[in-house]
Scaffold this active site. Sequence first.
Site, PDB file in Angstrom:
ATOM      1  N   GLU A 180     -10.475  13.772  49.056  1.00 55.90           N
ATOM      2  CA  GLU A 180      -9.239  13.384  48.366  1.00 55.90           C
ATOM      3  C   GLU A 180      -8.982  11.899  48.607  1.00 55.90           C
ATOM      4  OE1 GLU A 180      -6.124  16.365  48.637  1.00 55.90           O
ATOM      5  OE2 GLU A 180      -7.590  17.948  48.342  1.00 55.90           O
TER       6      GLU A 180
HETATM    7  C1  HEC Z   1      -8.215  14.624  44.957  1.00 57.05           C
HETATM    8  C2  HEC Z   1      -7.146  15.408  44.386  1.00 57.05           C
HETATM    9  C3  HEC Z   1      -5.815  15.507  45.101  1.00 57.05           C
HETATM   10  C4  HEC Z   1      -5.036  14.480  45.582  1.00 57.05           C
HETATM   11  C5  HEC Z   1      -5.344  13.004  45.602  1.00 57.05           C
HETATM   12  C6  HEC Z   1      -3.819  15.098  46.061  1.00 57.05           C
HETATM   13  N1  HEC Z   1      -3.860  16.453  45.863  1.00 57.05           N
HETATM   14 FE1  HEC Z   1      -2.385  17.770  46.254  1.00 57.05          FE
HETATM   15  N2  HEC Z   1      -3.673  19.295  45.982  1.00 57.05           N
HETATM   16  C7  HEC Z   1      -4.970  19.183  45.528  1.00 57.05           C
HETATM   17  C8  HEC Z   1      -5.670  20.442  45.706  1.00 57.05           C
HETATM   18  C9  HEC Z   1      -7.109  20.741  45.316  1.00 57.05           C
HETATM   19  C10 HEC Z   1      -4.741  21.326  46.306  1.00 57.05           C
HETATM   20  C11 HEC Z   1      -5.002  22.770  46.770  1.00 57.05           C
HETATM   21  C12 HEC Z   1      -5.765  22.712  48.083  1.00 57.05           C
HETATM   22  C13 HEC Z   1      -5.644  23.956  48.942  1.00 57.05           C
HETATM   23  O1  HEC Z   1      -4.812  24.815  48.676  1.00 57.05           O
HETATM   24  O2  HEC Z   1      -6.375  24.027  49.922  1.00 57.05           O
HETATM   25  C14 HEC Z   1      -3.478  20.569  46.449  1.00 57.05           C
HETATM   26  C15 HEC Z   1      -2.295  21.100  46.927  1.00 57.05           C
HETATM   27  C16 HEC Z   1      -1.084  20.413  46.944  1.00 57.05           C
HETATM   28  C17 HEC Z   1       0.213  21.003  47.208  1.00 57.05           C
HETATM   29  C18 HEC Z   1       0.490  22.470  47.494  1.00 57.05           C
HETATM   30  C19 HEC Z   1       1.038  23.178  46.298  1.00 57.05           C
HETATM   31  C20 HEC Z   1       1.069  24.674  46.468  1.00 57.05           C
HETATM   32  O3  HEC Z   1       1.607  25.356  45.592  1.00 57.05           O
HETATM   33  O4  HEC Z   1       0.549  25.197  47.459  1.00 57.05           O
HETATM   34  C21 HEC Z   1       1.137  19.988  47.161  1.00 57.05           C
HETATM   35  C22 HEC Z   1       2.627  20.101  47.370  1.00 57.05           C
HETATM   36  C23 HEC Z   1       0.409  18.767  46.896  1.00 57.05           C
HETATM   37  N3  HEC Z   1      -0.932  19.061  46.744  1.00 57.05           N
HETATM   38  C24 HEC Z   1       0.959  17.502  46.873  1.00 57.05           C
HETATM   39  C25 HEC Z   1       0.183  16.333  46.964  1.00 57.05           C
HETATM   40  C26 HEC Z   1       0.682  15.033  47.376  1.00 57.05           C
HETATM   41  C27 HEC Z   1       2.105  14.720  47.759  1.00 57.05           C
HETATM   42  C28 HEC Z   1      -0.369  14.170  47.335  1.00 57.05           C
HETATM   43  C29 HEC Z   1      -0.409  12.708  47.720  1.00 57.05           C
HETATM   44  C30 HEC Z   1      -0.067  12.393  49.083  1.00 57.05           C
HETATM   45  C31 HEC Z   1      -1.528  14.940  46.884  1.00 57.05           C
HETATM   46  N4  HEC Z   1      -1.162  16.248  46.696  1.00 57.05           N
HETATM   47  C32 HEC Z   1      -2.790  14.403  46.639  1.00 57.05           C
HETATM   48  C33 HEC Z   1      -5.526  18.035  45.000  1.00 57.05           C
HETATM   49  C34 HEC Z   1      -5.070  16.756  45.309  1.00 57.05           C
END
Ligand code: HEC
Length: 331
Positions: A136
């Site tokens: 990420e």
């Molecule tokens: C490279 C892609 C990527 C980036 C950059 C990223 N995310 Fe995500 N995000 C994901 C993925 C894939 C998941 C699910 C991962 C898991 O459940 O293990 C996730 C899960 C989440 C969730 C959980 C939602 C749920 O319903 O469980 C939140 C809230 C979230 N991200 C917020 C953020 C925030 C705030 C940032 C920046 C600091 C961020 N993400 C950066 C891909 C990304």
Amino acid sequence: MYTNMLSMLLRSFSLLIIGCLTLSYAWAESSSDKLLQEPIRPLEALVVNAEKAALGDLLFHEERLSVDNSISCAHCHILAEGGADGLPVSVGVNGVKGGMNSPTVFNAALNIAQFWDGRAKTLEDQIDGPLHASAEMASSWPDVIKKLSADQVYNSAFKKLYKGEISERTIKHAIAEFERSLITVDSRFDQYLRGDESAINDEEKKGYSLFKEFGCVACHQGENVGGNLFQTLGIMDDYFATYEEIKKHDYGRFNVTGDIMDKHKFKVPSLRLVTLTAPYFHDAKITKLEDAVRTMGKYQLGMIISDADIASIIAFLKTLPGKHPSLDKVQ
Ligand code: HEC
Ligand code: HEC
């Protein structure tokens, strides 16, 4: 005689008042009762500090949060399109692919925990995940704090809102505050729940009835139509039987608790924006919503759902996305 009449009048008058009160009480009770009996509740916006949320919005779109200044949170959570990225698995810095499908950030504030396996308890805790993950942002807090501290815009914003403290704590707080503002209120379905019978049509009402009758609501329920339970994927049949390889993330909640009862348990996803966030399931194995509903019937309820019933359920699901200024796509 006169006093008798007066007391009679008074009595009937007070009876009238009691009658009116009972009637209005009964009316109020029946309309709120109707709402209370529904397993799905209308979404309510959360109270947030608007200035801190605006700073969080800036940070959510800040590419300097990643090691090579190329990727922001919004890269994988595209707000205008529903808060996910539309890809099977997300792509982070240097094009590295992750293993899981990105869920929407809209209404995530209402989830019992964050991530498919619920390993982060709060939105604040969740941020450590993407910030450090090599697939990420591959960054670190000291690095991020150094970059943001060199920027005049952030300096003055943090000075005003957090007494000048640019730290892991305040950055996380601002981003989470922004996420708490991402509630998609006033969907057509919520208008219906609040008493507007004409907000959804007969086909959509039929879909909602089936959703309740088949038992989808046993898991997808409450304000967020999900997000408040962990449940096994494959209750009625072994969902993973067809998998050539079961990966670590397929064990779900087991990875967090180590409890064998949690094997293949996942956080039941919210269905609020499900019509906007294909592909589906933790590993994006399913591309079409029709197939997601069919699969749920087979593995979660032990039933075959007809194509016509699937269409009605999807018509109902299309009434669930609400409104938010950052969200363009509404059904
Ligand atoms: C490279 C892609 C990527 C980036 C950059 C990223 N995310 Fe995500 N995000 C994901 C993925 C894939 C998941 C699910 C991962 C898991 O459940 O293990 C996730 C899960 C989440 C969730 C959980 C939602 C749920 O319903 O469980 C939140 C809230 C979230 N991200 C917020 C953020 C925030 C705030 C940032 C920046 C600091 C961020 N993400 C950066 C891909 C990304
Ligand atoms: C026993 C609990 C349970 C029942 C009953 C259930 N679901 Fe699910 N549902 C889940 C879980 C857990 C997942 C996540 C599976 C995964 O990601 O691997 C899920 C995922 C989904 C998804 C994909 C969401 C996404 O964002 O990827 C849809 C759509 C869905 N369910 C609809 C339904 C419908 C429609 C019904 C009724 C026919 C139903 N579900 C019944 C637990 C349940």
